[in-house]
Write a protein that holds these residues in place. Structure first.
Motif, PDB file in Angstrom:
ATOM      1  N   ILE A  24       0.873  -1.174   0.000  1.00 42.44           N
ATOM      2  CA  ILE A  24       0.000   0.000   0.000  1.00 42.44           C
ATOM      3  C   ILE A  24       0.909   1.222   0.000  1.00 42.44           C
ATOM      4  O   ILE A  24       1.811   1.349   0.829  1.00 42.44           O
ATOM      5  N   VAL A  25       0.689   2.115  -0.939  1.00 47.35           N
ATOM      6  CA  VAL A  25       1.558   3.275  -1.083  1.00 47.35           C
ATOM      7  C   VAL A  25       1.284   4.252   0.063  1.00 47.35           C
ATOM      8  O   VAL A  25       0.169   4.723   0.242  1.00 47.35           O
ATOM      9  N   GLU A  26       2.329   4.494   0.841  1.00 53.68           N
ATOM     10  CA  GLU A  26       2.256   5.437   1.959  1.00 53.68           C
ATOM     11  C   GLU A  26       3.491   6.319   1.944  1.00 53.68           C
ATOM     12  O   GLU A  26       4.456   6.050   1.236  1.00 53.68           O
ATOM     13  N   GLU A  27       3.479   7.334   2.736  1.00 58.75           N
ATOM     14  CA  GLU A  27       4.628   8.230   2.852  1.00 58.75           C
ATOM     15  C   GLU A  27       5.799   7.504   3.516  1.00 58.75           C
ATOM     16  O   GLU A  27       5.627   6.824   4.512  1.00 58.75           O
ATOM     17  N   VAL A  82       7.583   4.939   2.485  1.00 58.81           N
ATOM     18  CA  VAL A  82       7.756   3.510   2.211  1.00 58.81           C
ATOM     19  C   VAL A  82       8.298   3.363   0.795  1.00 58.81           C
ATOM     20  O   VAL A  82       7.692   3.825  -0.168  1.00 58.81           O
ATOM     21  N   MET A 116       8.276  -3.327   0.167  1.00 59.50           N
ATOM     22  CA  MET A 116       6.951  -3.923  -0.003  1.00 59.50           C
ATOM     23  C   MET A 116       7.057  -5.368  -0.492  1.00 59.50           C
ATOM     24  O   MET A 116       8.029  -5.762  -1.118  1.00 59.50           O
TER      25      MET A 116
END
Length: 141
Positions: A57-60, A62, A67
């Motif tokens: 899940i794309v987050e700040e 990361v 992943m």
């Protein structure tokens, strides 16, 4: 990438036992062998997936390297559904075989024995096609 030796050994044992059971004459053993081979394949896919990571899940903050690849999990879910469908089909075959013959093992009939001995050759399907039997015109020779 580090592959767990225990998972590889368990996978190899599952494959070996599953193939051994699939070579038996009993349909119930064939079903159990198919289930073991299906589970071994799921272990193979998860073993080859690589190291564990965080959810994709794309987050700040990361990076993509942290992943986990979601493709192996999707392949395993697909393999589970296919294994379930084929197992249900095999269960229906086992039930029908039991209802008709009151036995689970498959035996050799006279044609199997004759073919194994080489005494008989398989004949093709014979059809009697009449000239006006089809909608296509006859081709000139």
């Amino acid at each position: 990438m580090s592959v767990s030796l225990v998972l590889v050994i368990v996978m190899a044992v599952l494959y070996a036992c599953g193939i051994y059971l699939m070579l038996e004459r009993s349909m119930t053993k064939v079903l159990l062998g198919f289930l073991l081979v299906g589970n071994a394949t799921n272990l193979l896919i998860i073993t080859m997936a690589g190291k564990a990571g965080i959810a994709p899940i794309v987050e700040e903050g990361v990076t993509p390297e942290e992943m986990t690849d979601p493709l192996p999990e999707a392949l395993i879910l697909t393999a589970i559904v296919i294994t379930f469908g084929v197992s249900a089909f095999l269960l229906a075959l086992i039930y029908r075989s039991w209802r008709l013959g009151k036995e689970d093992s498959l035996g050799d009939d006279a044609d199997d024995i004759a073919m194994r001995g080489g005494a008989v050759t398989m004949q093709g399907e014979e059809t009697d096609a009449l000239p006006g039997d089809t909608e296509f015109e006859e081709r000139p020779s």
